[in-house]
Design a protein around this motif. Structure first.
Motif, PDB file in Angstrom:
ATOM      1  N   SER A  71       0.914  -1.500   0.075  1.00 46.15           N
ATOM      2  CA  SER A  71      -0.052   0.120   0.138  1.00 46.15           C
ATOM      3  C   SER A  71       0.890   1.070  -0.048  1.00 46.15           C
ATOM      4  CB  SER A  71      -0.914  -0.154   1.210  1.00 46.15           C
ATOM      5  OG  SER A  71      -0.390  -0.162   2.339  1.00 46.15           O
ATOM      6  N   ARG A  72       1.946   1.246   0.911  1.00 44.37           N
ATOM      7  CA  ARG A  72       3.098   2.368   0.623  1.00 44.37           C
ATOM      8  C   ARG A  72       3.502   2.671  -0.780  1.00 44.37           C
ATOM      9  NH1 ARG A  72       5.564   2.629   6.302  1.00 44.37           N
ATOM     10  NH2 ARG A  72       3.450   3.136   7.577  1.00 44.37           N
ATOM     11  N   THR A  74       2.232   1.843  -3.711  1.00 46.76           N
ATOM     12  CA  THR A  74       1.017   1.949  -4.344  1.00 46.76           C
ATOM     13  C   THR A  74       0.611   3.579  -4.139  1.00 46.76           C
ATOM     14  OG1 THR A  74       0.190  -0.271  -4.445  1.00 46.76           O
ATOM     15  CG2 THR A  74      -1.420   1.508  -4.996  1.00 46.76           C
ATOM     16  N   ASP A  75       0.689   4.135  -3.018  1.00 44.10           N
ATOM     17  CA  ASP A  75       0.485   5.320  -2.766  1.00 44.10           C
ATOM     18  C   ASP A  75       1.501   6.227  -3.080  1.00 44.10           C
ATOM     19  OD1 ASP A  75      -1.794   4.912  -1.064  1.00 44.10           O
ATOM     20  OD2 ASP A  75      -0.905   5.006   0.869  1.00 44.10           O
ATOM     21  N   GLN A  76       2.823   6.038  -3.080  1.00 38.40           N
ATOM     22  CA  GLN A  76       3.871   6.632  -3.643  1.00 38.40           C
ATOM     23  C   GLN A  76       3.719   6.808  -4.910  1.00 38.40           C
ATOM     24  OE1 GLN A  76       7.570   4.596  -2.304  1.00 38.40           O
ATOM     25  NE2 GLN A  76       7.994   5.828  -0.521  1.00 38.40           N
ATOM     26  N   LYS A  78       1.188   6.908  -6.682  1.00 37.98           N
ATOM     27  CA  LYS A  78      -0.183   7.161  -6.908  1.00 37.98           C
ATOM     28  C   LYS A  78      -0.758   6.131  -8.053  1.00 37.98           C
ATOM     29  CE  LYS A  78       0.735  12.133  -6.144  1.00 37.98           C
ATOM     30  NZ  LYS A  78       2.181  12.047  -5.705  1.00 37.98           N
ATOM     31  N   GLY A  79      -0.695   4.864  -7.778  1.00 39.04           N
ATOM     32  CA  GLY A  79      -1.266   3.914  -8.694  1.00 39.04           C
ATOM     33  C   GLY A  79      -0.795   3.537  -9.798  1.00 39.04           C
TER      34      GLY A  79
END
Length: 154
Positions: A71-72, A74-76, A78-79
């Motif tokens: 998740s980190r 993916t967040d970094q 921005k998908g």
């Protein structure tokens, strides 16, 4: 009398390539096909334990603090929207759709692997864990979890 000439400047080719993409997905992370650790625990389960953390129980006598590597990342990233946009642009420009999707998958795989061992990104390891592992790098133990990070296009 006026004459109308309809020239296809590549629309049919583009339409065909994007029809191929309909319903396709790129999945990256610890895939169900990752196998098992030497102790028999599925690597996908090890990934889930690290992503979400665990509490000790009768079946699992250890606590694992959450180290949300998926998740980190993916967040970094921005998908990976910019990678997906570049993929679309390249396909419109004539690139093969599957090759472009594989390129995005490889980027996702590399980005996820790059967070392994980043001390500042995750909760510090306990001194007893550092002593056992011989280092303070989170998520890096036997290497099985790291090596299992992959992608697939479906």
């Amino acid at each position: 009398m006026a004459e109308v000439i309809d020239k296809d400047l590549g629309w049919k080719r583009i339409k065909k390539k994007f029809a191929f993409l309909n319903g396709k997905q790129i999945k990256a992370g610890v895939l169900s096909s990752a196998g098992t650790e030497a102790n028999g625990v599925p690597i996908a389960q090890v990934g889930a334990f690290n992503e979400y953390g665990t509490n000790a129980s009768a079946n699992r006598p250890w606590n694992v603090p959450a180290r949300p590597f998926l998740s980190r990342t993916t967040d970094q990233k921005k998908g990976w929207q910019s990678n997906a946009a570049r993929c679309v642009d390249n396909i419109i420009g004539g690139a093969e759709a599957m090759a472009e999707m594989n390129a995005v998958g490889e980027t996702m795989k590399t980005d996820i692997k790059n967070v392994f061992g980043q001390v500042a990104m995750f909760k510090r390891l306990k001194p007893s864990t550092i002593k056992k592992k011989g280092h303070n790098l989170p998520l890096l133990d036997s290497g099985a979890l790291y090596d299992s990070i992959d992608y697939e296009v479906k």
